[in-house]
Design an enzyme around this catalytic site. Sequence first.
Site, PDB file in Angstrom:
ATOM      1  N   GLY A 136      10.718  -3.044   5.574  1.00  0.00           N
ATOM      2  CA  GLY A 136       9.943  -4.288   5.532  1.00  0.00           C
ATOM      3  C   GLY A 136       9.549  -4.604   4.093  1.00  0.00           C
ATOM      4  O   GLY A 136       9.722  -5.729   3.606  1.00  0.00           O
ATOM      5  N   HIS A 137       9.020  -3.588   3.404  1.00  0.00           N
ATOM      6  CA  HIS A 137       8.670  -3.771   1.990  1.00  0.00           C
ATOM      7  C   HIS A 137       9.924  -4.110   1.172  1.00  0.00           C
ATOM      8  O   HIS A 137       9.899  -4.971   0.279  1.00  0.00           O
ATOM      9  CB  HIS A 137       8.067  -2.492   1.404  1.00  0.00           C
ATOM     10  CG  HIS A 137       6.798  -2.047   2.073  1.00  0.00           C
ATOM     11  ND1 HIS A 137       6.716  -0.876   2.783  1.00  0.00           N
ATOM     12  CD2 HIS A 137       5.561  -2.597   2.119  1.00  0.00           C
ATOM     13  CE1 HIS A 137       5.482  -0.722   3.248  1.00  0.00           C
ATOM     14  NE2 HIS A 137       4.765  -1.751   2.858  1.00  0.00           N
ATOM     15  N   LEU A 183       6.621   3.213   1.610  1.00  0.00           N
ATOM     16  CA  LEU A 183       7.525   2.057   1.699  1.00  0.00           C
ATOM     17  C   LEU A 183       8.577   2.210   2.787  1.00  0.00           C
ATOM     18  O   LEU A 183       9.052   3.308   3.064  1.00  0.00           O
ATOM     19  CB  LEU A 183       8.209   1.847   0.339  1.00  0.00           C
ATOM     20  CG  LEU A 183       7.237   1.586  -0.817  1.00  0.00           C
ATOM     21  CD1 LEU A 183       8.006   1.493  -2.140  1.00  0.00           C
ATOM     22  CD2 LEU A 183       6.432   0.313  -0.580  1.00  0.00           C
ATOM     23  N   GLN A 199     -10.374  -2.757   2.097  1.00  0.00           N
ATOM     24  CA  GLN A 199      -9.896  -3.467   3.285  1.00  0.00           C
ATOM     25  C   GLN A 199      -9.907  -2.600   4.534  1.00  0.00           C
ATOM     26  O   GLN A 199      -9.498  -3.042   5.602  1.00  0.00           O
ATOM     27  CB  GLN A 199      -8.513  -4.073   3.054  1.00  0.00           C
ATOM     28  CG  GLN A 199      -7.371  -3.077   2.961  1.00  0.00           C
ATOM     29  CD  GLN A 199      -6.093  -3.763   2.525  1.00  0.00           C
ATOM     30  OE1 GLN A 199      -5.944  -4.245   1.410  1.00  0.00           O
ATOM     31  NE2 GLN A 199      -5.125  -3.829   3.441  1.00  0.00           N
ATOM     32  N   MET A 212       0.845  -1.204   0.000  1.00  0.00           N
ATOM     33  CA  MET A 212       0.000   0.000   0.000  1.00  0.00           C
ATOM     34  C   MET A 212       0.879   1.252   0.000  1.00  0.00           C
ATOM     35  O   MET A 212       0.408   2.347   0.331  1.00  0.00           O
ATOM     36  CB  MET A 212      -0.943  -0.007   1.212  1.00  0.00           C
ATOM     37  CG  MET A 212      -1.894  -1.204   1.169  1.00  0.00           C
ATOM     38  SD  MET A 212      -3.422  -0.937   2.067  1.00  0.00           S
ATOM     39  CE  MET A 212      -2.825  -0.679   3.715  1.00  0.00           C
ATOM     40  N   ARG A 270       2.253   2.555   9.358  1.00  0.00           N
ATOM     41  CA  ARG A 270       1.449   3.242  10.389  1.00  0.00           C
ATOM     42  C   ARG A 270       2.321   3.796  11.520  1.00  0.00           C
ATOM     43  O   ARG A 270       1.833   4.590  12.320  1.00  0.00           O
ATOM     44  CB  ARG A 270       0.374   2.303  10.938  1.00  0.00           C
ATOM     45  CG  ARG A 270      -0.719   2.027   9.922  1.00  0.00           C
ATOM     46  CD  ARG A 270      -1.918   1.321  10.542  1.00  0.00           C
ATOM     47  NE  ARG A 270      -3.056   1.327   9.641  1.00  0.00           N
ATOM     48  CZ  ARG A 270      -3.400   0.308   8.843  1.00  0.00           C
ATOM     49  NH1 ARG A 270      -2.689  -0.799   8.834  1.00  0.00           N
ATOM     50  NH2 ARG A 270      -4.457   0.406   8.055  1.00  0.00           N
TER      51      ARG A 270
HETATM   52  P1  AMP Z   1       1.401  -2.951   3.478  1.00  0.00           P
HETATM   53  O1  AMP Z   1       1.955  -1.935   2.549  1.00  0.00           O
HETATM   54  O2  AMP Z   1       1.450  -2.543   4.926  1.00  0.00           O
HETATM   55  O3  AMP Z   1       0.068  -3.510   3.032  1.00  0.00           O
HETATM   56  O4  AMP Z   1       2.398  -4.176   3.423  1.00  0.00           O
HETATM   57  C1  AMP Z   1       2.744  -4.782   2.205  1.00  0.00           C
HETATM   58  C2  AMP Z   1       3.491  -6.055   2.491  1.00  0.00           C
HETATM   59  O5  AMP Z   1       4.658  -5.762   3.249  1.00  0.00           O
HETATM   60  C3  AMP Z   1       2.659  -7.044   3.319  1.00  0.00           C
HETATM   61  O6  AMP Z   1       2.882  -8.350   2.804  1.00  0.00           O
HETATM   62  C4  AMP Z   1       3.236  -6.889   4.690  1.00  0.00           C
HETATM   63  O7  AMP Z   1       3.118  -8.044   5.492  1.00  0.00           O
HETATM   64  C5  AMP Z   1       4.686  -6.595   4.378  1.00  0.00           C
HETATM   65  N1  AMP Z   1       5.303  -5.927   5.512  1.00  0.00           N
HETATM   66  C6  AMP Z   1       4.860  -4.818   6.155  1.00  0.00           C
HETATM   67  N2  AMP Z   1       5.664  -4.517   7.190  1.00  0.00           N
HETATM   68  C7  AMP Z   1       6.631  -5.464   7.213  1.00  0.00           C
HETATM   69  C8  AMP Z   1       7.764  -5.713   8.045  1.00  0.00           C
HETATM   70  N3  AMP Z   1       8.059  -4.934   9.074  1.00  0.00           N
HETATM   71  N4  AMP Z   1       8.540  -6.778   7.768  1.00  0.00           N
HETATM   72  C9  AMP Z   1       8.242  -7.589   6.714  1.00  0.00           C
HETATM   73  N5  AMP Z   1       7.203  -7.405   5.889  1.00  0.00           N
HETATM   74  C10 AMP Z   1       6.417  -6.364   6.125  1.00  0.00           C
END
Ligand code: AMP
Length: 292
Positions: A37-38, A34, A62, A31, A188
């Site tokens: 984690g991403h 970035l 969602q 989403m 967040r």
């Molecule tokens: P989001 O943009 O929050 O929807 O996350 C996109 C992807 O990144 C999802 O598969 C999350 O699980 C993954 N993600 C988010 N935060 C982390 C993190 N700290 N470590 C690993 N993957 C992450």
Amino acid sequence: MEIINRRKRMMSVARRLRREENRTIGLVPTMGALHEGHLSLIHGARALCDVVVVSVFVNPTQFGPNEDFAAYPRDLTRDSALLAEYNVDYVLAPTSEEIYPPGFSTYVTVEGLSDKLEGAARPGHFRGVCTVVSILLNIVRPNFAFFGQKDAQQSIVIKQMVRDLGLDAEIVVLPIVREESGLAMSSRNAYLDDPERRAATVLNRALSQARAAYDEGEHNAARLLELVRSTIETESLARIDYVSLNDAETLAKLDKIGDRPALLSLAVFFGKTRLIDNIVLGSERNAVSAIA
Ligand code: AMP
């Protein structure tokens, strides 16, 4: 790197890559906003696939009506610059109307798994997630799609959806990336002020204490959960939504940890910001498929 807004364009590019160039495609759905984690998912995709597609889409379906859809951080310029640095090949950044055209009325629901934990706290959340992920998988038709263990239940639900619908993509789940403080990276986290950010480090401390207790032989759910709760409650800024111990595959609630991996997960508010985190106890390597 090409930024693609239209699903037709993405479909025809992906079709050419697959059919004419015989290249493997990795999709990393995000989403945006970035963080590392991403980037670890993108790194994983780079290691495993010829072509890396990252989708950046704040998916309205969602979010619940009282959640942070409007406030969710959006900065496609910054995200695109980061993605170019990471040698991403394509960024799929559609508008809401492109994904959900007028009259849209088809949703994907994974029953059972979607009703627990995050699904119980956020009704309709996984219906939105599964709907958008199935659309993205259909547009890109990747060989592999990469998700983070940070959203443990999301990965479990998506794996079930892929199995049930016979979708032709392998789901790869990669470990949680944390800040030095132990705080799990999250878009967040940007909502947190300094005292909240400091307070939020209690989550990883609480989970780590549970892991230590488990390693020393404590396999009783009530006692492990109490340990996590009481540690979090030492932080006056923390307000627990839930702390739960579940089978890491079926998400069935556990009284004690047996010989299958168990997911210890939590959701905790710091001010208005709701953070989630988790660890897997017992044969973690079976629960998280890591890339060497
Ligand atoms: P989001 O943009 O929050 O929807 O996350 C996109 C992807 O990144 C999802 O598969 C999350 O699980 C993954 N993600 C988010 N935060 C982390 C993190 N700290 N470590 C690993 N993957 C992450």
